[in-house]
Design a protein around this motif. Structure first.
Motif, short mmCIF file in Angstrom:
data_model
loop_
_atom_site.label_atom_id
_atom_site.label_comp_id
_atom_site.label_asym_id
_atom_site.label_seq_id
_atom_site.Cartn_x
_atom_site.Cartn_y
_atom_site.Cartn_z
N LEU A 175 0.83 -1.21 0.00
CA LEU A 175 0.00 0.00 0.00
C LEU A 175 0.86 1.26 0.00
CD1 LEU A 175 -2.75 1.44 0.26
CD2 LEU A 175 -2.57 1.13 2.74
N MET A 176 1.92 1.27 0.81
CA MET A 176 2.79 2.44 0.86
C MET A 176 3.54 2.63 -0.46
SD MET A 176 4.36 2.38 4.73
CE MET A 176 5.03 4.03 4.52
N LEU A 177 3.86 1.54 -1.15
CA LEU A 177 4.59 1.63 -2.42
C LEU A 177 3.69 1.98 -3.59
CD1 LEU A 177 7.00 -1.42 -2.04
CD2 LEU A 177 7.50 0.99 -1.62
N THR A 178 2.38 1.81 -3.42
CA THR A 178 1.45 2.13 -4.51
C THR A 178 1.38 3.64 -4.70
OG1 THR A 178 0.13 0.15 -4.04
CG2 THR A 178 -0.92 1.90 -5.32
N ARG A 179 1.72 4.10 -5.90
CA ARG A 179 1.72 5.53 -6.24
C ARG A 179 2.48 6.33 -5.20
NH1 ARG A 179 -3.62 7.24 -9.62
NH2 ARG A 179 -2.20 8.98 -10.05
N ALA A 180 3.70 5.89 -4.90
CA ALA A 180 4.52 6.63 -3.96
C ALA A 180 4.84 8.03 -4.48
CB ALA A 180 5.81 5.87 -3.67
N ALA A 181 4.85 8.20 -5.80
CA ALA A 181 5.06 9.51 -6.42
C ALA A 181 3.75 10.01 -7.01
CB ALA A 181 6.14 9.43 -7.51
N ASP A 182 3.57 11.34 -7.02
CA ASP A 182 2.33 11.92 -7.54
C ASP A 182 2.18 11.67 -9.04
OD1 ASP A 182 1.72 12.78 -5.04
OD2 ASP A 182 2.37 14.85 -5.36
N GLU A 183 3.27 11.88 -9.78
CA GLU A 183 3.22 11.68 -11.22
C GLU A 183 3.37 10.20 -11.55
OE1 GLU A 183 2.45 14.01 -13.29
OE2 GLU A 183 2.40 15.56 -11.72
N GLN A 184 2.52 9.73 -12.45
CA GLN A 184 2.55 8.31 -12.80
C GLN A 184 2.47 8.14 -14.31
OE1 GLN A 184 0.59 4.35 -10.95
NE2 GLN A 184 -0.87 5.89 -11.57
N THR A 185 3.40 7.36 -14.86
CA THR A 185 3.41 7.05 -16.28
C THR A 185 2.84 5.66 -16.51
OG1 THR A 185 5.64 6.10 -16.17
CG2 THR A 185 5.47 8.49 -16.55
N ARG A 186 2.68 5.30 -17.75
CA ARG A 186 2.20 3.96 -18.07
C ARG A 186 3.17 2.90 -17.55
NH1 ARG A 186 -0.21 4.25 -24.28
NH2 ARG A 186 -1.90 5.75 -23.83
N TRP A 187 4.47 3.22 -17.64
CA TRP A 187 5.47 2.27 -17.18
C TRP A 187 5.37 2.06 -15.67
CZ3 TRP A 187 8.71 -1.43 -18.35
CH2 TRP A 187 9.77 -1.73 -17.52
N THR A 188 5.31 3.14 -14.91
CA THR A 188 5.21 2.99 -13.45
C THR A 188 3.89 2.35 -13.05
OG1 THR A 188 4.35 5.25 -13.31
CG2 THR A 188 6.73 4.94 -13.03
N ARG A 189 2.81 2.66 -13.77
CA ARG A 189 1.53 2.04 -13.46
C ARG A 189 1.57 0.53 -13.71
NH1 ARG A 189 -3.42 4.90 -16.14
NH2 ARG A 189 -2.97 6.33 -14.43
N GLY A 190 2.19 0.14 -14.80
CA GLY A 190 2.31 -1.29 -15.09
C GLY A 190 3.16 -2.00 -14.06
N CYS A 191 4.28 -1.37 -13.66
CA CYS A 191 5.13 -1.99 -12.63
C CYS A 191 4.38 -2.09 -11.30
CB CYS A 191 6.41 -1.17 -12.46
SG CYS A 191 7.52 -1.25 -13.87
N THR A 192 3.58 -1.09 -10.97
CA THR A 192 2.80 -1.13 -9.73
C THR A 192 1.79 -2.26 -9.74
OG1 THR A 192 3.04 1.26 -9.43
CG2 THR A 192 1.28 0.18 -8.21
#
Length: 593
Positions: free
Chosen positions: A508-525
């Motif tokens: 939960l803490m690692l989910t969207r740890a940063a405000d900005e999210q790209t397709r790559w970070t969303r897929g990794c999450t």
């Protein structure tokens, strides 16, 4: 509440201003501090030497007499699994009874009436014909020999009940239900059971030591004095005692090796308490608030091997000490972790609850600070302006945003948990014949289909521009919820609290740890959340580690469900009502715009 709900910042105190500015950093710092606290535990810097709190027990201060020819003859009278133990108990003068168990199996118990009491207190010595490690005939033979020995003595102040079952923990649970009048009534019974000792002796004839297993199915633990008594008495018989069967490194071993050995012992206890696994038939007694543990004979390891008589003398000395118990165990610890076995010349090492529970408290606090930071950062940017101009407009905008989004966020959490409740109820609705080992794959598939269906169902509302939504608000609410779950579990079952944080709080803490999210970070999450999902974790444990490693038979699902039905274990409800819903909510947060 004002600290959490304030979204404006006017006339804020310096503490509130500091908290709003560094809340995220504080949350991650507390999480790191909690992990470091856990890493310190195996160093033994927070450990203490075990000691006997109840001085009246006087362990090892009596002359033991077990081992005569009559006792050996009584042991030899038990020859095979089908031996009529009721006949054996009857020949020894015990009041015996046979109990038929629903679903198959029998329990046989004999009650030795203490000549110096009025049958208000009792001790139990139990053994099962079979264990997960094979046949347990030697333990049943030892139990018969002990029954012969105790029947010859006149100094007993408590009744002694000898129990033999062919159904393992299920049989002992059925016997305890009948003993307490919950499922039938036993004709031959005694008074309040103060302690129980279970025996598990592999067919070896000689043993190099004893292993103590003491966790219950719901994380319960016996009083630490009970373990200290067995360890002290066994020392008199030159039998080393190892917690969980894991020997210590020599005293002069390098510090790294000692740290790793202590960490292995602590991890074995955390795994047993968190998952609810146990070895031996002592677990049902703990479920009824009776101090109990299992003594297992070890065949491997250094040291001189001792025969079954030495083990019998150890049990005799333990019973003699328990016979001195004036009231139930209460002076020592009921919440502890054991970090070292000690040896013949040293006591073991233990960590009290005051020294290990702060780790879980720090992890829960990290989630709370993380939630506070997310709550303050939710909503339009105009609501977080520092200028005092247009204060009323910004306040109205902020509260209007809450009125439009908060009901939807709460409704989403409720919707997911209702679906989790339905998953929880499925095994109790379908016929019992369907709930078998083969249900694990089907149940995991059901969770997967429910997750995908919920994603598709919510996709329209999440990407609908007409619907106001904010992922920070939803994540803050989920973080507060998980923090409370971890904090409540920490005071009841520390190991289960750590497990819940590892599979729920950390992702939960690692989910969207940063405000900005790209397709790559969303897929990794999403890949990270899928790896932490119940479907993947339980399947990986089953096929990679093996369900036997966590106390299961062949199916973790069946193990958790059975433990919940028989012993009230909270693992299965937590998987359905907390673990899976929060994992799905994390996926929703990752997909939100």
């Amino acid at each position: 509440m004002a600290l959490v709900l304030s979204g404006q910042g006017e006339k804020a105190s310096p503490v509130l201003q500091f908290a709003r500015k560094y809340c995220a950093h504080i949350g991650y710092f507390l999480g790191l501090l909690g992990f470091l606290w856990l890493l310190v535990l195996p160093t033994q810097s927070l450990s203490r030497r075990t000691y006997l709190s109840e001085n009246a027990m006087m362990p090892g201060q009596v002359d033991v007499g077990f081992g005569s020819s009559k006792h050996l003859d009584a042991m030899q009278s038990v020859e095979h699994h089908g031996q009529d133990m009721q006949k054996v108990f009857g020949q020894l003068g015990l009041d015996s009874e046979v109990q038929r168990i629903d679903g198959g199996g029998i329990n046989v118990h004999g009650v030795l009436r203490a000549p110096r009491s009025d049958a208000v207190e009792a001790l139990v010595v139990a053994a099962a014909w079979d264990t997960r490690n094979g046949t347990n005939t030697d333990a049943v033979r030892l139990l018969a020999g002990l029954a012969q020995y105790t029947a010859e003595q006149v100094y007993w102040a408590k009744d002694i009940i000898f129990l033999v079952t062919d159904s393992g923990e299920r049989g002992v649970e059925a016997w305890l239900r009948a003993y307490h009048g919950e499922g039938g009534v036993l004709r031959e019974r005694s008074g309040l059971i103060q302690a129980a000792l279970a025996l598990e002796m592999p067919l070896a004839g000689a043993y190099t030591g004893l292993a103590l297993h003491f966790e219950g199915r719901s994380g319960q633990l016996p009083n630490l004095d009970f373990l200290n008594i067995v360890k002290h008495v066994a020392r008199q018989e030159k039998l080393p005692v190892y917690y969980h069967g894991l020997p210590d490194m020599p005293g002069r071993a390098p510090g790294v090796e000692q740290y790793l050995r202590s960490a292995r012992l602590l991890l074995s206890q955390v795994r047993a308490q968190a998952v609810g696994s146990s070895v031996g038939v002592h677990a049902p007694f703990l479920h009824y608030g009776i101090d109990a543990l299992t003594v297992v004979g070890l065949q491997a390891g250094g040291g001189r091997a001792r025969d079954l008589v030495a083990v019998g003398r150890t049990v005799e000395g333990t019973l003699r000490s328990l016979n001195n118990l004036l009231e139930r165990f209460h002076q020592s610890f009921f919440f502890y972790l054991l970090s070292g076995n000690g040896g013949f010349s040293k006591s073991g090492l233990f960590i009290s609850i005051g020294n290990y529970v702060p780790a879980a408290v720090l992890l829960a606090a990290a989630l709370m600070f993380h939630a506070m930071d997310l709550w303050w950062r939710q909503g339009p940017d105009v609501t977080r302006a520092e200028s005092p101009k247009d204060r009323i407009t910004r306040i109205n905008t902020y509260h209007g945003f809450l009125r439009s989004t908060l009901p939807g966020s709460i409704a989403l959490m409720v919707r997911v948990h209702v679906l989790g409740a339905l998953l929880f109820a499925i095994p109790f609705v379908v016929p019992k014949v369907v709930v078998s080992d083969s249900t694990t794959t089907g149940y995991m598939f059901t969770m997967f289909v429910a997750s995908v269906t919920l994603m598709l169902h919510l996709s329209d509302s999440m990407w609908n521009p007409k619907v106001a939504s904010d992922w920070r608000q939803l994540k803050a609410l989920v973080a507060v919820y998980v923090a409370w779950v971890v904090a409540l579990l920490a005071v009841m079952n520390f190991s289960l609290a750590l497990a819940m944080f590892a599979v729920v709080g950390l992702p939960l803490m690692l989910t969207r740890a940063a405000d900005e999210q790209t397709r790559w970070t969303r897929g990794c999450t999403l890949l990270m959340l899928a790896a932490f999902s119940p479907m993947v974790v339980l399947t990986a444990i089953r096929y990679l580690v093996g369900s036997e490693a966590v106390g299961g038979s062949s199916s973790l699902f069946k193990t958790f469900l059975s433990d919940y039905s028989l012993f009230g274990s909270p693992v299965y409800p937590l998987v359905c009502l907390v673990y899976w819903p929060v994992n799905v909510l994390c996926m929703v947060i990752a997909l939100m715009p």
